[in-house]
Structure formats: structure tokens, C-alpha cells
Design a protein around this motif. Structure first.
Motif, PDB file in Angstrom:
ATOM      1  N   THR A 272     -14.882  21.251  24.229  1.00 35.50           N
ATOM      2  CA  THR A 272     -15.082  22.016  22.759  1.00 35.50           C
ATOM      3  C   THR A 272     -13.771  22.462  22.254  1.00 35.50           C
ATOM      4  OG1 THR A 272     -15.694  24.143  23.524  1.00 35.50           O
ATOM      5  CG2 THR A 272     -17.523  22.628  23.385  1.00 35.50           C
ATOM      6  N   THR A 273     -13.652  22.651  21.007  1.00 29.82           N
ATOM      7  CA  THR A 273     -12.376  23.080  20.608  1.00 29.82           C
ATOM      8  C   THR A 273     -12.130  24.731  20.978  1.00 29.82           C
ATOM      9  OG1 THR A 273     -12.653  21.866  18.377  1.00 29.82           O
ATOM     10  CG2 THR A 273     -11.245  23.681  18.273  1.00 29.82           C
ATOM     11  N   GLU A 274     -13.217  25.391  21.217  1.00 25.28           N
ATOM     12  CA  GLU A 274     -12.956  26.694  21.846  1.00 25.28           C
ATOM     13  C   GLU A 274     -12.518  26.633  23.131  1.00 25.28           C
ATOM     14  OE1 GLU A 274     -15.631  26.474  18.200  1.00 25.28           O
ATOM     15  OE2 GLU A 274     -15.747  25.503  20.320  1.00 25.28           O
ATOM     16  N   ILE A 275     -12.958  25.778  23.940  1.00 27.99           N
ATOM     17  CA  ILE A 275     -12.539  25.764  25.358  1.00 27.99           C
ATOM     18  C   ILE A 275     -11.173  25.350  25.367  1.00 27.99           C
ATOM     19  CG2 ILE A 275     -12.805  24.389  27.357  1.00 27.99           C
ATOM     20  CD1 ILE A 275     -15.590  24.265  26.853  1.00 27.99           C
ATOM     21  N   ASN A 276     -10.638  24.292  24.509  1.00 23.56           N
ATOM     22  CA  ASN A 276      -9.305  23.957  24.387  1.00 23.56           C
ATOM     23  C   ASN A 276      -8.587  25.064  23.970  1.00 23.56           C
ATOM     24  OD1 ASN A 276      -6.896  21.811  24.355  1.00 23.56           O
ATOM     25  ND2 ASN A 276      -6.967  22.611  22.242  1.00 23.56           N
ATOM     26  N   ASP A 277      -8.927  25.828  23.217  1.00 20.40           N
ATOM     27  CA  ASP A 277      -8.180  26.992  22.529  1.00 20.40           C
ATOM     28  C   ASP A 277      -7.936  27.829  23.547  1.00 20.40           C
ATOM     29  OD1 ASP A 277      -7.919  25.720  19.986  1.00 20.40           O
ATOM     30  OD2 ASP A 277      -9.539  27.186  18.944  1.00 20.40           O
ATOM     31  N   CYS A 278      -9.007  28.036  24.405  1.00 16.96           N
ATOM     32  CA  CYS A 278      -8.773  29.240  25.499  1.00 16.96           C
ATOM     33  C   CYS A 278      -7.727  28.629  26.448  1.00 16.96           C
ATOM     34  CB  CYS A 278     -10.096  29.302  26.058  1.00 16.96           C
ATOM     35  SG  CYS A 278     -10.144  30.368  27.525  1.00 16.96           S
ATOM     36  N   MET A 279      -7.924  27.301  26.883  1.00 16.97           N
ATOM     37  CA  MET A 279      -6.760  26.809  27.800  1.00 16.97           C
ATOM     38  C   MET A 279      -5.555  27.061  27.305  1.00 16.97           C
ATOM     39  SD  MET A 279      -8.458  25.652  30.353  1.00 16.97           S
ATOM     40  CE  MET A 279      -7.476  24.786  31.398  1.00 16.97           C
ATOM     41  N   PHE A 280      -5.276  26.519  25.990  1.00 20.08           N
ATOM     42  CA  PHE A 280      -4.081  26.667  25.429  1.00 20.08           C
ATOM     43  C   PHE A 280      -3.336  27.955  25.303  1.00 20.08           C
ATOM     44  CE2 PHE A 280      -0.863  26.303  21.660  1.00 20.08           C
ATOM     45  CZ  PHE A 280      -0.004  25.541  22.198  1.00 20.08           C
ATOM     46  N   ASP A 281      -4.456  29.114  25.212  1.00 21.01           N
ATOM     47  CA  ASP A 281      -3.979  30.482  25.097  1.00 21.01           C
ATOM     48  C   ASP A 281      -3.450  30.888  26.624  1.00 21.01           C
ATOM     49  OD1 ASP A 281      -4.330  30.767  22.512  1.00 21.01           O
ATOM     50  OD2 ASP A 281      -6.462  31.653  22.826  1.00 21.01           O
ATOM     51  N   ARG A 282      -4.159  30.481  27.387  1.00 24.55           N
ATOM     52  CA  ARG A 282      -3.670  30.726  28.887  1.00 24.55           C
ATOM     53  C   ARG A 282      -2.409  29.935  29.137  1.00 24.55           C
ATOM     54  NH1 ARG A 282      -7.310  32.889  32.591  1.00 24.55           N
ATOM     55  NH2 ARG A 282      -5.661  33.109  33.987  1.00 24.55           N
ATOM     56  N   ALA A 283      -2.241  28.603  28.711  1.00 24.59           N
ATOM     57  CA  ALA A 283      -1.021  28.006  28.935  1.00 24.59           C
ATOM     58  C   ALA A 283       0.118  28.992  28.357  1.00 24.59           C
ATOM     59  CB  ALA A 283      -0.947  26.695  28.287  1.00 24.59           C
ATOM     60  N   LYS A 284      -0.019  29.481  27.223  1.00 24.60           N
ATOM     61  CA  LYS A 284       1.070  30.276  26.639  1.00 24.60           C
ATOM     62  C   LYS A 284       1.510  31.461  27.202  1.00 24.60           C
ATOM     63  CE  LYS A 284      -0.983  29.997  22.451  1.00 24.60           C
ATOM     64  NZ  LYS A 284      -1.280  30.451  21.048  1.00 24.60           N
ATOM     65  N   GLU A 285       0.503  31.879  27.864  1.00 26.50           N
ATOM     66  CA  GLU A 285       0.747  33.018  28.666  1.00 26.50           C
ATOM     67  C   GLU A 285       1.457  32.701  29.939  1.00 26.50           C
ATOM     68  OE1 GLU A 285      -2.800  34.641  29.797  1.00 26.50           O
ATOM     69  OE2 GLU A 285      -3.446  35.529  27.638  1.00 26.50           O
ATOM     70  N   VAL A 286       1.269  31.688  30.593  1.00 28.65           N
ATOM     71  CA  VAL A 286       2.013  31.145  31.820  1.00 28.65           C
ATOM     72  C   VAL A 286       3.376  30.673  31.497  1.00 28.65           C
ATOM     73  CG1 VAL A 286       2.189  29.481  33.424  1.00 28.65           C
ATOM     74  CG2 VAL A 286      -0.032  30.344  32.969  1.00 28.65           C
ATOM     75  N   LEU A 287       3.460  30.255  30.364  1.00 29.91           N
ATOM     76  CA  LEU A 287       4.787  29.971  29.991  1.00 29.91           C
ATOM     77  C   LEU A 287       6.010  30.941  29.612  1.00 29.91           C
ATOM     78  CD1 LEU A 287       3.904  26.645  27.527  1.00 29.91           C
ATOM     79  CD2 LEU A 287       5.139  26.431  29.636  1.00 29.91           C
ATOM     80  N   ALA A 288       5.198  31.885  29.003  1.00 31.23           N
ATOM     81  CA  ALA A 288       5.879  33.273  28.518  1.00 31.23           C
ATOM     82  C   ALA A 288       6.146  33.952  29.929  1.00 31.23           C
ATOM     83  CB  ALA A 288       5.223  34.080  27.591  1.00 31.23           C
ATOM     84  N   GLY A 289       5.425  34.075  30.867  1.00 26.86           N
ATOM     85  CA  GLY A 289       5.450  34.800  32.026  1.00 26.86           C
ATOM     86  C   GLY A 289       6.616  34.227  32.626  1.00 26.86           C
ATOM     87  N   ALA A 290       6.611  32.901  32.983  1.00 31.22           N
ATOM     88  CA  ALA A 290       7.892  32.229  33.802  1.00 31.22           C
ATOM     89  C   ALA A 290       9.158  32.327  33.125  1.00 31.22           C
ATOM     90  CB  ALA A 290       7.380  30.744  33.830  1.00 31.22           C
ATOM     91  N   ALA A 291       9.010  32.313  31.780  1.00 30.28           N
ATOM     92  CA  ALA A 291      10.398  32.626  30.960  1.00 30.28           C
ATOM     93  C   ALA A 291      10.889  33.974  31.292  1.00 30.28           C
ATOM     94  CB  ALA A 291      10.211  32.264  29.636  1.00 30.28           C
ATOM     95  N   GLN A 292      10.052  34.932  31.272  1.00 31.76           N
ATOM     96  CA  GLN A 292      10.526  36.364  31.439  1.00 31.76           C
ATOM     97  C   GLN A 292      10.744  36.507  32.907  1.00 31.76           C
ATOM     98  OE1 GLN A 292       7.146  39.163  30.712  1.00 31.76           O
ATOM     99  NE2 GLN A 292       8.632  41.020  30.605  1.00 31.76           N
ATOM    100  N   MET A 293      10.192  35.825  33.842  1.00 30.73           N
ATOM    101  CA  MET A 293      10.480  35.919  35.217  1.00 30.73           C
ATOM    102  C   MET A 293      11.899  35.693  35.430  1.00 30.73           C
ATOM    103  SD  MET A 293       8.152  35.169  38.492  1.00 30.73           S
ATOM    104  CE  MET A 293       8.083  33.296  38.048  1.00 30.73           C
TER     105      MET A 293
END
Length: 439
Positions: free
Chosen positions: A305-326
Motif C-alpha cells: 500500500t502507499t502507506e507501507i511504502n511511505d513508512c519504508m521510505f521514512d525509515r530509509a531517510k532516517e538510516v541515510l541521515a544517521g549514516a551521514a552523521q556518524m
């Protein structure tokens, strides 16, 4: 009537094959379909359709992952050199390669058909075992190939246009034929929706050759299970330094991207339905003795569903931002494609079945009411737009024997499906025009 349509479409078969092979020989990727779109516009105009193109049908502000101006200019020059109409191509500058043809036939519903035009970023096989090569219609454009059947989709769409023009006196309503750029990467539908391509549409049909119908004579009347998706590029920018003498002065973009790639795949799958995440490309670094100052990830999320994809993309953004910060590097995240989830309407799928049952080409046992796509297609954006306004939509699969799977360098399909595809779509248009308007 269906027998008459089969007869008329059968008479087009050689022309359909010739057109498909011409398009196959000169493929064009997303936002560069200048030759293809100019040929579509010319053919629709010659058949008596009112034609719109360029900024009238593509919203420039909604376009994603567009080539540079220099790249677009080069593709325009190539399109003209390969036989495209220079005046029409000039109207598509900037990659505005969508085309709409409309045939107004009095009062009645608006029936829209969508056909995608773009090719894949892929080198085609070049040996004699590959039929397009053996018979002289393999791609002449390096790095681009029709490996998904969109050349056949365009041929069918123009065949439908010409057939319905012959039957104009029997139509009651408006036919709107939408030729869409940039389906690969789910980039083209959104800008056409935003430009109003689906305004006033009561019934919408689209389709695909092969894929979930990999045998000639098969038909899936109503495809569902479109996975919502987001495509993204993540660019990491660090600081270069001498890897031996002063590594502490660097900021390692490669390690940030590698950490992100591993942890993106570690995101838990969603408990409420199917979910996907993929890193397809990771490029990084400049030299073995230099702390890597740059890295690029090309990835995607998908959801049932669109909601599931949005959830996955939100988590992906968190992972990407965390790796950059680290790793102390900068991150630039760019969304380069998107689509939503979707389901065909059973009522319209049933209409497709009734039309197919009247044709000799489709054996009753090979006509399926529904199957899940289990992939993404930006037709779902158009489907959602029509359904949100009270209209109905369906996406069909036109069966074909395949030489190899889609997006494969040896992809080729059975051209015997083209003429029946024309007859089926045309019959569905007439049947839709006998229904009440919905929008």
C-alpha cells in the motif's frame, strides 16, 4: 461488431509490425522520446484527432530525474536525424515528450487509454540468435533498448487510434489517447496527471504485453497488486585527505554510504503487507590512497500500500541521515520517481472479459479475471486519479510468448498479439461508451 473489429485490425497487422520494428530500432529513454512522440503526434493528427503535446500535457514542475539541457539537446538532434519531425520536436524542448490525442464524437462518457513510450537503459544483444538483430531491427542507439515491450504498446495505441477513427460515426462520447513518457523509473505519469490529462475521464484502460501473461493468447482482464514505490538518489559528500599521511583529516563518504547500504537492507519488513527495499547502485571514491570524498547510492522502497511504502521510505531517510552523521559527511537526498498502490475495478475488468470472449484469438481457458502485478507501474497514479473522481479503471495484460524476460538484453515478444490487442482495446472503448458517465 467485435468480429468486424477483428477483421479490421487483422488488416492492419503488417503495418503494426512495421511500426513496432521501426520504434524498436530507434528506442528512446525517459524524457528523451522526441522521435517517438513526434511520430505519435503526426499519426494522431493524420487520423483526425485533436493533438496536444509539450507543456499542454506535461507539468514541468513535477518532472523528476530529467537529463541535463545538454543531454536533451543531443537527443533532440538525434531524433531529427532519425526521422522525427523537427517542428514537433521543438515543441517538446526540456523533455516534455507526452502526447494526447482526442476524438470527440458527441455526447457520452470520456474514455481514456494510456500507452507508455519509453525504452530501457540497456544494450541490446547483437548476435544472430537474437531475432531483432537477425532480422535487422535491433537498437541502433547505444545503451538504449526496448526491453519491456513499450514499442508494441505504442504500435497498439496508434492502431486503436486509426481503427476508432474509421468507426467515428458509431461512437458516442470522447476518446482520449494518452501516450506517456518515462514509465521506467515511474517518472512520467505524475507530471501528466498534474497537467490535467485525466480531467473528466469516466473510464480508463491501460495494459502491458507479456509480464504476468507470458504466453500468446493469454489475457489478464484486471491487474491488481500494484506496489507503491519511491526511487531515490542519496549523495554523500565528505572531505578528501591523504589516506596514509593524514587520514584523520578526511571524512569518508564511502564508509557512510556502505554503512547506509547495509542498514537500509536491515530495515524490518512491514507487518501489514508486502514491503521491499533495494540498493541497486553504490559508487564511491576517487583513488586508492585518497580518503573517499564522494559516494552515491541509488535505491528504492516499495510497499503493498502507499502507506507501507511511505513508512519504508521514512525509515530509509532516517538510516541515510544517521549514516551521514556518524561519518561526519553531508547528505543530499533526491526523490527521482514515485508511484502509488492500486487495484483495477472489477466492473471494468468484467467488461474487458466480455469483449475478449467474443474474439477468436483468446481461448476461454486463457482469459483470467485478475492477477497481482507484484511490481510497480505509474499507471497506478492515473488509476488513482480517475477513481478518486468516481471513474473506473482497469489494467490488462496481453499475453505473448517471450524470447527472454522483461528488461533482458534478449527480450522480444510475439508480434501476433498486436492486432488482437488493437481489436480488444477498440471494442472496450465502444462498450464503455454504452455505459453512463461517472465523473
Amino acid at each position: 461488431m467485435i468480429k468486424e473489429m477483428e477483421r479490421l485490425a487483422a488488416g492492419m497487422e503488417n503495418g503494426l509490425i512495421d511500426r513496432r520494428r521501426d520504434l524498436h530500432r530507434c528506442p528512446e529513454a525517459a524524457w528523451t522520446e522526441f522521435r517517438t512522440a513526434s511520430m505519435v503526434a503526426a499519426a494522431l493528427s493524420a487520423a483526425g484527432y485533436a493533438v496536444r503535446l509539450g507543456e499542454d500535457v506535461v507539468c514541468r514542475e513535477s518532472m523528476l530525474d530529467v537529463p541535463t539541457e545538454e543531454e536533451l539537446a543531443a537527443h533532440m538532434e538525434r531524433a531529427v536525424a532519425q526521422g522525427g519531425d523537427p517542428d514537433l520536436i521543438a515543441r517538446m524542448a526540456g523533455g516534455l515528450t507526452g502526447v494526447i490525442g482526442e476524438l470527440t464524437c458527441g455526447d457520452g462518457p470520456v474514455v481514456a487509454l494510456r500507452f507508455d513510450m519509453d525504452a530501457n537503459d540497456l544494450d541490446e544483444a547483437c548476435d544472430q540468435d537474437h531475432r531483432p538483430c537477425r532480422e535487422g531491427f535491433a537498437s541502433i542507439n547505444p545503451g538504449v533498448m526496448h526491453a519491456c515491450g513499450h514499442d508494441g504498446h505504442v504500435a497498439v495505441g496508434l492502431g486503436v487510434a486509426e481503427l476508432l477513427a474509421q468507426l467515428k460515426d458509431r461512437l458516442n462520447g470522447t476518446v482520449r489517447l494518452i501516450f506517456q513518457p518515462g514509465e521506467e523509473g515511474v517518472r512520467g505519469a505524475g507530471p501528466m496527471v498534474d497537467a490535467g490529462a485525466l480531467d473528466g475521464v469516466d473510464y480508463l484502460l491501460g495494459g502491458h504485453i507479456g509480464f504476468r501473461a507470458p504466453r500468446t493468447g493469454q489475457l489478464v482482464c484486471g491487474v491488481g497488486g500494484f506496489l507503491a514505490t519511491t526511487k531515490f538518489d542519496a549523495a554523500f559528500t565528505g572531505v578528501a585527505a591523504h589516506a596514509g599521511a593524514a587520514p584523520e583529516q578526511g571524512r569518508n563518504a564511502l564508509l557512510a554510504a556502505a554503512s547506509a547500504a547495509l542498514n537500509l537492507h536491515a530495515i524490518p519488513r512491514h507487518g501489514q503487507g508486502a514491503s521491499r527495499i533495494s540498493v541497486g547502485v553504490l559508487n564511491a571514491g576517487q583513488g586508492r590512497n585518497v580518503v573517499p570524498p564522494n559516494a552515491l547510492i541509488k535505491g528504492e522502497t516499495r510497499g503493498e500500500t502507499t502507506e507501507i511504502n511511505d513508512c519504508m521510505f521514512d525509515r530509509a531517510k532516517e538510516v541515510l541521515a544517521g549514516a551521514a552523521q556518524m561519518y561526519g559527511v553531508d547528505l543530499a537526498l533526491t526523490e527521482v520517481g514515485r508511484s502509488v498502490s492500486g487495484q483495477s475495478d472489477p466492473e471494468l475488468a468484467a467488461l474487458v472479459r466480455r469483449a475478449a470472449e467474443g474474439m477468436d484469438f483468446f481461448a476461454p481457458a486463457d482469459i483470467l479475471d485478475a492477477l497481482d502485478l507484484r511490481g510497480s507501474e505509474d499507471f497506478a497514479l492515473m488509476l488513482a486519479e480517475v477513481q478518486s473522481r468516481g471513474g473506473l479503471g482497469a489494467y490488462l495484460m496481453l499475453g505473448s510468448d517471450l524470447a527472454a524476460g522483461h528488461h533482458n538484453a534478449r527480450f522480444d515478444f510475439d508480434e501476433r498479439c498486436l492486432a488482437p490487442g488493437v481489436a480488444l482495446f477498440a471494442r472496450c472503448v465502444l462498450d464503455c461508451m454504452e455505459l453512463p458517465g461517472r465523473v
